[in-house]
Design a protein around this motif. Structure first.
Motif, PDB file in Angstrom:
ATOM      1  N   LYS A  63       0.818  -1.212   0.000  1.00 34.82           N
ATOM      2  CA  LYS A  63       0.000   0.000   0.000  1.00 34.82           C
ATOM      3  C   LYS A  63       0.851   1.260   0.000  1.00 34.82           C
ATOM      4  O   LYS A  63       0.450   2.280  -0.541  1.00 34.82           O
ATOM      5  N   ILE A  64       2.027   1.199   0.590  1.00 34.95           N
ATOM      6  CA  ILE A  64       2.907   2.371   0.627  1.00 34.95           C
ATOM      7  C   ILE A  64       3.405   2.700  -0.778  1.00 34.95           C
ATOM      8  O   ILE A  64       3.328   3.854  -1.228  1.00 34.95           O
ATOM      9  N   ILE A  65       3.918   1.689  -1.486  1.00 34.69           N
ATOM     10  CA  ILE A  65       4.401   1.909  -2.853  1.00 34.69           C
ATOM     11  C   ILE A  65       3.256   2.339  -3.753  1.00 34.69           C
ATOM     12  O   ILE A  65       3.409   3.245  -4.582  1.00 34.69           O
ATOM     13  N   THR A  66       2.094   1.724  -3.585  1.00 37.32           N
ATOM     14  CA  THR A  66       0.922   2.088  -4.382  1.00 37.32           C
ATOM     15  C   THR A  66       0.534   3.539  -4.134  1.00 37.32           C
ATOM     16  O   THR A  66       0.251   4.284  -5.077  1.00 37.32           O
ATOM     17  N   GLY A  67       0.526   3.945  -2.884  1.00 36.17           N
ATOM     18  CA  GLY A  67       0.201   5.332  -2.549  1.00 36.17           C
ATOM     19  C   GLY A  67       1.187   6.320  -3.142  1.00 36.17           C
ATOM     20  O   GLY A  67       0.804   7.373  -3.654  1.00 36.17           O
ATOM     21  N   ILE A  68       2.463   5.958  -3.095  1.00 30.17           N
ATOM     22  CA  ILE A  68       3.495   6.833  -3.675  1.00 30.17           C
ATOM     23  C   ILE A  68       3.310   6.937  -5.185  1.00 30.17           C
ATOM     24  O   ILE A  68       3.376   8.035  -5.751  1.00 30.17           O
ATOM     25  N   LEU A  69       3.085   5.806  -5.850  1.00 32.23           N
ATOM     26  CA  LEU A  69       2.878   5.824  -7.303  1.00 32.23           C
ATOM     27  C   LEU A  69       1.643   6.631  -7.687  1.00 32.23           C
ATOM     28  O   LEU A  69       1.666   7.392  -8.670  1.00 32.23           O
ATOM     29  N   CYS A  70       0.562   6.488  -6.927  1.00 30.43           N
ATOM     30  CA  CYS A  70      -0.651   7.272  -7.198  1.00 30.43           C
ATOM     31  C   CYS A  70      -0.374   8.764  -7.026  1.00 30.43           C
ATOM     32  O   CYS A  70      -0.806   9.575  -7.853  1.00 30.43           O
ATOM     33  N   ALA A  71       0.331   9.115  -5.970  1.00 29.09           N
ATOM     34  CA  ALA A  71       0.649  10.524  -5.728  1.00 29.09           C
ATOM     35  C   ALA A  71       1.525  11.086  -6.844  1.00 29.09           C
ATOM     36  O   ALA A  71       1.309  12.207  -7.309  1.00 29.09           O
ATOM     37  N   VAL A  72       2.501  10.315  -7.298  1.00 24.66           N
ATOM     38  CA  VAL A  72       3.384  10.767  -8.380  1.00 24.66           C
ATOM     39  C   VAL A  72       2.595  10.957  -9.677  1.00 24.66           C
ATOM     40  O   VAL A  72       2.757  11.965 -10.374  1.00 24.66           O
ATOM     41  N   CYS A  73       1.722  10.006  -9.991  1.00 22.61           N
ATOM     42  CA  CYS A  73       0.918  10.121 -11.216  1.00 22.61           C
ATOM     43  C   CYS A  73      -0.042  11.308 -11.136  1.00 22.61           C
ATOM     44  O   CYS A  73      -0.223  12.028 -12.124  1.00 22.61           O
ATOM     45  N   LEU A  74      -0.647  11.527  -9.988  1.00 21.48           N
ATOM     46  CA  LEU A  74      -1.538  12.677  -9.840  1.00 21.48           C
ATOM     47  C   LEU A  74      -0.756  13.989  -9.920  1.00 21.48           C
ATOM     48  O   LEU A  74      -1.247  14.974 -10.473  1.00 21.48           O
ATOM     49  N   LEU A  75       0.459  13.992  -9.404  1.00 21.81           N
ATOM     50  CA  LEU A  75       1.309  15.175  -9.522  1.00 21.81           C
ATOM     51  C   LEU A  75       1.664  15.444 -10.987  1.00 21.81           C
ATOM     52  O   LEU A  75       1.590  16.587 -11.447  1.00 21.81           O
ATOM     53  N   ILE A  76       2.022  14.404 -11.721  1.00 19.33           N
ATOM     54  CA  ILE A  76       2.316  14.560 -13.152  1.00 19.33           C
ATOM     55  C   ILE A  76       1.088  15.074 -13.885  1.00 19.33           C
ATOM     56  O   ILE A  76       1.186  15.971 -14.732  1.00 19.33           O
ATOM     57  N   PHE A  77      -0.086  14.533 -13.549  1.00 23.14           N
ATOM     58  CA  PHE A  77      -1.336  14.990 -14.161  1.00 23.14           C
ATOM     59  C   PHE A  77      -1.563  16.481 -13.866  1.00 23.14           C
ATOM     60  O   PHE A  77      -1.882  17.256 -14.770  1.00 23.14           O
ATOM     61  N   CYS A  78      -1.380  16.873 -12.621  1.00 20.85           N
ATOM     62  CA  CYS A  78      -1.586  18.283 -12.251  1.00 20.85           C
ATOM     63  C   CYS A  78      -0.590  19.200 -12.961  1.00 20.85           C
ATOM     64  O   CYS A  78      -0.967  20.286 -13.417  1.00 20.85           O
ATOM     65  N   LEU A  79       0.654  18.778 -13.058  1.00 20.56           N
ATOM     66  CA  LEU A  79       1.648  19.564 -13.775  1.00 20.56           C
ATOM     67  C   LEU A  79       1.308  19.666 -15.264  1.00 20.56           C
ATOM     68  O   LEU A  79       1.488  20.721 -15.875  1.00 20.56           O
ATOM     69  N   MET A  80       0.798  18.582 -15.813  1.00 21.39           N
ATOM     70  CA  MET A  80       0.390  18.580 -17.220  1.00 21.39           C
ATOM     71  C   MET A  80      -0.753  19.567 -17.451  1.00 21.39           C
ATOM     72  O   MET A  80      -0.734  20.345 -18.413  1.00 21.39           O
ATOM     73  N   VAL A  81      -1.720  19.567 -16.553  1.00 24.68           N
ATOM     74  CA  VAL A  81      -2.835  20.503 -16.665  1.00 24.68           C
ATOM     75  C   VAL A  81      -2.351  21.935 -16.478  1.00 24.68           C
ATOM     76  O   VAL A  81      -2.779  22.846 -17.193  1.00 24.68           O
ATOM     77  N   TYR A  82      -1.432  22.133 -15.556  1.00 21.16           N
ATOM     78  CA  TYR A  82      -0.931  23.476 -15.279  1.00 21.16           C
ATOM     79  C   TYR A  82      -0.155  24.042 -16.469  1.00 21.16           C
ATOM     80  O   TYR A  82      -0.348  25.193 -16.853  1.00 21.16           O
ATOM     81  N   PHE A  83       0.736  23.243 -17.039  1.00 17.00           N
ATOM     82  CA  PHE A  83       1.592  23.749 -18.107  1.00 17.00           C
ATOM     83  C   PHE A  83       0.967  23.642 -19.493  1.00 17.00           C
ATOM     84  O   PHE A  83       1.221  24.480 -20.354  1.00 17.00           O
ATOM     85  N   VAL A  84       0.163  22.625 -19.743  1.00 16.94           N
ATOM     86  CA  VAL A  84      -0.451  22.431 -21.067  1.00 16.94           C
ATOM     87  C   VAL A  84      -1.848  23.029 -21.098  1.00 16.94           C
ATOM     88  O   VAL A  84      -2.263  23.614 -22.090  1.00 16.94           O
ATOM     89  N   GLY A  85      -2.578  22.865 -20.018  1.00 16.71           N
ATOM     90  CA  GLY A  85      -3.963  23.323 -19.968  1.00 16.71           C
ATOM     91  C   GLY A  85      -4.912  22.207 -20.395  1.00 16.71           C
ATOM     92  O   GLY A  85      -4.495  21.111 -20.752  1.00 16.71           O
ATOM     93  N   TYR A  86      -6.188  22.518 -20.330  1.00 18.31           N
ATOM     94  CA  TYR A  86      -7.197  21.559 -20.751  1.00 18.31           C
ATOM     95  C   TYR A  86      -7.434  21.671 -22.245  1.00 18.31           C
ATOM     96  O   TYR A  86      -7.239  22.720 -22.847  1.00 18.31           O
ATOM     97  N   ILE A  87      -7.884  20.575 -22.827  1.00 22.72           N
ATOM     98  CA  ILE A  87      -8.317  20.608 -24.215  1.00 22.72           C
ATOM     99  C   ILE A  87      -9.728  21.174 -24.194  1.00 22.72           C
ATOM    100  O   ILE A  87     -10.630  20.611 -23.578  1.00 22.72           O
ATOM    101  N   ASP A  88      -9.900  22.306 -24.812  1.00 18.45           N
ATOM    102  CA  ASP A  88     -11.204  22.957 -24.804  1.00 18.45           C
ATOM    103  C   ASP A  88     -11.720  23.007 -26.231  1.00 18.45           C
ATOM    104  O   ASP A  88     -11.063  23.540 -27.110  1.00 18.45           O
ATOM    105  N   GLY A  89     -12.858  22.416 -26.425  1.00 13.77           N
ATOM    106  CA  GLY A  89     -13.402  22.360 -27.769  1.00 13.77           C
ATOM    107  C   GLY A  89     -14.841  22.803 -27.814  1.00 13.77           C
ATOM    108  O   GLY A  89     -15.494  22.991 -26.791  1.00 13.77           O
ATOM    109  N   GLU A  90     -15.299  22.952 -29.005  1.00 14.09           N
ATOM    110  CA  GLU A  90     -16.670  23.343 -29.218  1.00 14.09           C
ATOM    111  C   GLU A  90     -17.456  22.103 -29.636  1.00 14.09           C
ATOM    112  O   GLU A  90     -16.986  21.301 -30.441  1.00 14.09           O
ATOM    113  N   ILE A  91     -18.641  21.958 -29.109  1.00 15.97           N
ATOM    114  CA  ILE A  91     -19.472  20.807 -29.433  1.00 15.97           C
ATOM    115  C   ILE A  91     -20.213  21.101 -30.742  1.00 15.97           C
ATOM    116  O   ILE A  91     -20.887  22.111 -30.847  1.00 15.97           O
ATOM    117  N   THR A  92     -20.042  20.230 -31.711  1.00 13.23           N
ATOM    118  CA  THR A  92     -20.712  20.434 -32.994  1.00 13.23           C
ATOM    119  C   THR A  92     -21.536  19.195 -33.335  1.00 13.23           C
ATOM    120  O   THR A  92     -21.202  18.084 -32.948  1.00 13.23           O
TER     121      THR A  92
END
Length: 96
Positions: A63-92
């Motif tokens: 559970k410790i390694i799993t928790g660390i891996l989850c935290a790292v992946c969520l951190l990467i996700f947050c950094l990706m959103v921060y630096f890249v932003g969300y994909i924003d599109g128009e619904i057609t």
């Protein structure tokens, strides 16, 4: 040695899939933030986090390694959103 490599590949593939799918679901949820469909994308993202945790926990059996891996992946996700932003599109509508 082969078992450790297989586990590392499994965790790496699951982590990359988790980050990419979570990014896509979050972008979709933000596109529908003024609609009730937002709830579906948000719930899918919550389900994805639980599935990722369970999958990594089965591979690592810690559970410790799993928790660390989850935290790292969520951190990467947050950094990706921060630096890249969300994909924003128009619904057609489909043109037939």
């Amino acid at each position: 040695m082969g078992t450790k490599v297989k586990k590392a590949v499994d965790i790496t593939v699951e982590s990359i899939n988790f980050i990419i799918i979570s990014y896509a679901l979050s972008s979709a949820a933000m596109s529908f933030r003024e609609s009730w469909i937002y709830i579906l994308f948000f719930a899918s993202n919550v389900w994805l986090i639980g599935r990722y945790y369970d999958t990594v926990n089965k591979v690592t059996k810690s559970k410790i390694i799993t928790g660390i891996l989850c935290a790292v992946c969520l951190l990467i996700f947050c950094l990706m959103v921060y630096f890249v932003g969300y994909i924003d599109g128009e619904i057609t509508q489909f043109q037939g």
